[in-house]
Scaffold this active site. Structure first.
Site, PDB file in Angstrom:
ATOM      1  N   GLY A 123       8.954  25.045   4.307  1.00  0.00           N
ATOM      2  CA  GLY A 123       9.871  26.006   5.234  1.00  0.00           C
ATOM      3  C   GLY A 123      10.286  25.386   6.626  1.00  0.00           C
TER       4      GLY A 123
ATOM      5  N   ASP B 155      11.042  22.541  -4.392  1.00  0.00           N
ATOM      6  CA  ASP B 155      11.215  21.469  -5.030  1.00  0.00           C
ATOM      7  C   ASP B 155      10.296  20.463  -5.175  1.00  0.00           C
ATOM      8  OD1 ASP B 155      14.133  21.771  -6.006  1.00  0.00           O
ATOM      9  OD2 ASP B 155      14.472  22.226  -3.900  1.00  0.00           O
TER      10      ASP B 155
ATOM     11  N   ARG C 129       6.764  18.994 -10.673  1.00  0.00           N
ATOM     12  CA  ARG C 129       6.989  20.139 -11.334  1.00  0.00           C
ATOM     13  C   ARG C 129       8.304  20.590 -10.690  1.00  0.00           C
ATOM     14  NH1 ARG C 129       5.790  25.408 -10.448  1.00  0.00           N
ATOM     15  NH2 ARG C 129       5.508  26.849 -12.318  1.00  0.00           N
TER      16      ARG C 129
ATOM     17  N   GLY D 232       4.031  20.666   5.564  1.00  0.00           N
ATOM     18  CA  GLY D 232       2.848  21.541   5.706  1.00  0.00           C
ATOM     19  C   GLY D 232       2.028  21.352   4.220  1.00  0.00           C
ATOM     20  N   ASP D 233       1.279  22.215   4.013  1.00  0.00           N
ATOM     21  CA  ASP D 233       0.250  21.906   2.904  1.00  0.00           C
ATOM     22  C   ASP D 233       0.904  21.713   1.492  1.00  0.00           C
ATOM     23  OD1 ASP D 233      -1.680  24.303   1.099  1.00  0.00           O
ATOM     24  OD2 ASP D 233       0.206  24.871   2.090  1.00  0.00           O
ATOM     25  N   GLY D 234       1.791  22.552   1.064  1.00  0.00           N
ATOM     26  CA  GLY D 234       2.614  22.183  -0.137  1.00  0.00           C
ATOM     27  C   GLY D 234       3.215  20.983  -0.234  1.00  0.00           C
TER      28      GLY D 234
ATOM     29  N   THR E 271       3.877  23.103  10.639  1.00  0.00           N
ATOM     30  CA  THR E 271       4.139  24.385   9.968  1.00  0.00           C
ATOM     31  C   THR E 271       3.911  25.413  11.139  1.00  0.00           C
ATOM     32  OG1 THR E 271       2.997  26.206   8.846  1.00  0.00           O
ATOM     33  CG2 THR E 271       1.466  24.463   9.113  1.00  0.00           C
ATOM     34  N   ILE E 272       4.596  26.347  11.445  1.00  0.00           N
ATOM     35  CA  ILE E 272       4.618  27.400  12.356  1.00  0.00           C
ATOM     36  C   ILE E 272       3.118  28.076  12.281  1.00  0.00           C
ATOM     37  CG2 ILE E 272       6.809  27.813  12.705  1.00  0.00           C
ATOM     38  CD1 ILE E 272       6.310  30.486  11.271  1.00  0.00           C
ATOM     39  N   ASP E 273       2.483  28.127  11.056  1.00  0.00           N
ATOM     40  CA  ASP E 273       1.329  28.720  10.597  1.00  0.00           C
ATOM     41  C   ASP E 273       0.029  28.341  11.202  1.00  0.00           C
ATOM     42  OD1 ASP E 273       2.725  30.252   9.089  1.00  0.00           O
ATOM     43  OD2 ASP E 273       2.537  29.279   7.280  1.00  0.00           O
TER      44      ASP E 273
ATOM     45  N   ASP F  33      -2.095  26.386   9.743  1.00  0.00           N
ATOM     46  CA  ASP F  33      -3.180  26.501   9.013  1.00  0.00           C
ATOM     47  C   ASP F  33      -3.563  25.200   8.293  1.00  0.00           C
ATOM     48  OD1 ASP F  33      -1.047  26.357   7.447  1.00  0.00           O
ATOM     49  OD2 ASP F  33      -1.166  28.138   6.344  1.00  0.00           O
TER      50      ASP F  33
ATOM     51  N   MET G 256       4.684  36.106  11.052  1.00  0.00           N
ATOM     52  CA  MET G 256       4.229  35.286   9.930  1.00  0.00           C
ATOM     53  C   MET G 256       2.818  34.749  10.256  1.00  0.00           C
ATOM     54  SD  MET G 256       7.763  33.479   9.059  1.00  0.00           S
ATOM     55  CE  MET G 256       9.085  34.282   7.945  1.00  0.00           C
TER      56      MET G 256
ATOM     57  N   ARG H 249       1.105  33.584   6.996  1.00  0.00           N
ATOM     58  CA  ARG H 249       0.553  33.199   5.752  1.00  0.00           C
ATOM     59  C   ARG H 249      -0.988  33.888   5.629  1.00  0.00           C
ATOM     60  NH1 ARG H 249       0.841  28.605   1.828  1.00  0.00           N
ATOM     61  NH2 ARG H 249      -0.243  27.314   3.485  1.00  0.00           N
TER      62      ARG H 249
ATOM     63  N   GLU I 151       1.220  39.088   8.647  1.00  0.00           N
ATOM     64  CA  GLU I 151       1.785  39.394   7.585  1.00  0.00           C
ATOM     65  C   GLU I 151       0.494  39.543   6.499  1.00  0.00           C
ATOM     66  OE1 GLU I 151       4.761  36.527   6.215  1.00  0.00           O
ATOM     67  OE2 GLU I 151       3.376  34.806   6.379  1.00  0.00           O
TER      68      GLU I 151
ATOM     69  N   ARG J 210       6.537  52.689  15.312  1.00  0.00           N
ATOM     70  CA  ARG J 210       7.629  52.001  14.822  1.00  0.00           C
ATOM     71  C   ARG J 210       7.506  50.480  14.648  1.00  0.00           C
ATOM     72  NH1 ARG J 210      12.463  54.997  15.976  1.00  0.00           N
ATOM     73  NH2 ARG J 210      11.770  57.100  15.531  1.00  0.00           N
TER      74      ARG J 210
ATOM     75  N   GLN K 196      10.856  33.442  13.876  1.00  0.00           N
ATOM     76  CA  GLN K 196       9.671  32.463  14.502  1.00  0.00           C
ATOM     77  C   GLN K 196       9.904  31.185  14.146  1.00  0.00           C
ATOM     78  OE1 GLN K 196       6.037  35.083  13.697  1.00  0.00           O
ATOM     79  NE2 GLN K 196       7.648  36.087  12.466  1.00  0.00           N
TER      80      GLN K 196
HETATM   81  O1  F6P Z   1       4.736  28.720   5.880  1.00  0.00           O
HETATM   82  C1  F6P Z   1       5.882  29.107   6.996  1.00  0.00           C
HETATM   83  C2  F6P Z   1       6.119  30.562   6.796  1.00  0.00           C
HETATM   84  O2  F6P Z   1       7.153  30.962   7.744  1.00  0.00           O
HETATM   85  C3  F6P Z   1       5.161  31.590   6.441  1.00  0.00           C
HETATM   86  O3  F6P Z   1       4.530  31.932   7.819  1.00  0.00           O
HETATM   87  C4  F6P Z   1       5.669  32.689   5.748  1.00  0.00           C
HETATM   88  O4  F6P Z   1       4.981  33.297   5.020  1.00  0.00           O
HETATM   89  C5  F6P Z   1       6.526  31.929   4.627  1.00  0.00           C
HETATM   90  O5  F6P Z   1       6.917  30.585   5.174  1.00  0.00           O
HETATM   91  C6  F6P Z   1       8.094  32.318   4.485  1.00  0.00           C
HETATM   92  O6  F6P Z   1       8.858  31.497   3.348  1.00  0.00           O
HETATM   93  P1  F6P Z   1      10.224  31.838   2.990  1.00  0.00           P
HETATM   94  O7  F6P Z   1      11.017  31.178   4.030  1.00  0.00           O
HETATM   95  O8  F6P Z   1      10.235  31.268   1.833  1.00  0.00           O
HETATM   96  O9  F6P Z   1      10.403  33.393   3.218  1.00  0.00           O
END
Ligand code: F6P
Length: 365
Positions: free
Chosen positions: A14, A78, A82, A117-119, A140-142, A144, A184, A186, A237, A281, A289
């Protein structure tokens, strides 16, 4: 005859604010510092398999340090090991890693800088194990990823979420409502925790601390009794109730982690209204983000990571990821960064600070 080193660079997974600042830093450090040539693969690892690339020179990276997105494009589905294709509407997965390697050889590429990021770093590690000289840059914004104090992009995401909380505050107060902001992250609550503290949320819900609905409702009722007729909840999330599951929005089968989370904000609003009768709401901040200009911290850390990645390559520290450790950028084995997820720990000091400021985490009645 080739006389300079040639390094490849790609952005995987991402997108994230600061990617262009890293690409710029890699290219400038390679050219100014080492006289290396830089090849940018397009759309992440897909470009490596399909031999889709562009040369990166000083002109190509001029004026991009402050911009969002990635000039190289990215993909979170991608994986050369795999590789996904849709043939006659049927999903197929094949190992195309040798094709990627022979493409790199043909181009005379000596090594690869993987910004991801980790992937993406899992894939980088697999290429390293197949003999490719790889350096990783933690994106990664996460926030993590293990083995680094911070990933680039996180600070910008927190700033965006904080800005949203500031705006929700004024409308929450006008209408005496509960306003829920879903962010977000994860399986980690870093964005919710930091933005919730910065924005003065009343409740922060994160995956690491499963919540009790009654505890959340009690906090809102307690505030009413204190003559505060609105409440702000920031929910990650990946947050989940004590007796429930994370809310999954969709599955992306070709992705390293196919689960896409989302929807907990709406569930929470329905549940809060049901137990308390208070109007609630929801705002789902989503991909806002990931977009836009990186904040200055991310521009700086991205520049440091990018230049250091080239230095690490030049001194032969293959199979490592650049990482922030205190004030210093160091290299750590990629494997250390990906072997476990960095989550908010039970004794996290920011959680403690937030609790002392009266912010609830939904775990104490
Ligand atoms: O890992 C970054 C992230 O934005 C996560 O915070 C979120 O869960 C995921 O990617 C969203 O992915 P996509 O862009 O496939 O919706």
């Amino acid at each position: 005859m080739k006389n300079a080193h040639r390094i490849g660079v790609l952005t995987g997974g991402g997108d994230c604010p600061g990617l262009n600042a890293v690409i710029r830093a890699v290219t400038k450090a390679a050219i100014y510092g080492y006289n290396f040539e830089v090849v940018g693969f397009l759309d992440g690892f897909k470009g490596l398999v399909e031999n889709n690339f562009r040369m990166l020179d000083l002109k190509a990276v001029s004026g991009i340090g402050h911009t969002g997105g990635t000039i190289l494009g990215s993909s979170n589905r991608d994986n050369p090991f795999r590789f996904y294709r849709s043939i006659d509407g049927k999903e197929t997965f094949t190992d195309e890693s040798d094709v990627a390697i022979s493409n790199m050889k043909e181009l005379g590429i000596d090594g690869l800088i993987v910004i991801g990021g980790d992937g993406s770093l899992h894939i980088a590690q697999q290429f390293f194990e197949k003999g490719i000289k790889v350096i990783g840059v933690p994106k990664t914004i996460d926030n993590d990823l293990s083995a680094t104090d911070v990933t680039f992009g996180f600070s910008t995401a927190v700033a965006t979420a904080t800005d949203a909380i500031d705006k929700l505050h004024t409308t929450a107060e006008s209408h005496h409502r509960v306003m829920i902001l879903e962010v977000m992250g994860r399986y980690a609550g870093w964005i919710a925790l930091h933005a919730g503290l910065a924005g003065g949320a009343d409740v922060i819900l994160i995956p690491e601390i499963p919540y009790d609905l009654n505890a959340v409702a009690n906090k809102i009722i307690q505030r009413r009794e204190q003559d505060k007729h609105f409440s702000i909840i920031v929910v990650a999330e990946g947050a989940k109730p004590k007796d429930g599951e994370m809310v999954v929005q969709r599955m992306v089968n070709a992705s390293h982690d196919p689960v896409r989370l989302g929807g907990i904000g709406n569930k929470l609003a329905t549940d809060i209204e049901a137990v308390s009768g208070i109007e609630s709401r929801v705002t789902v901040l989503g991909h806002l983000q990931r977009g836009g200009y990186p904040v200055s911290y991310d521009r700086i850390i991205s520049s440091r990571y990018g230049t250091y990645a080239v230095e690490a390559f030049a001194r032969g520290a293959y199979g490592t990821m650049v990482s922030l450790h205190g004030e210093e950028i160091i290299t750590v084995p990629i494997i250390e960064a990906i072997e476990s997820l960095k989550q908010v720990g039970p004794h996290n000091q920011i959680v403690h600070t937030a609790r002392l400021l009266g912010i609830a985490f939904g775990d104490e009645i």
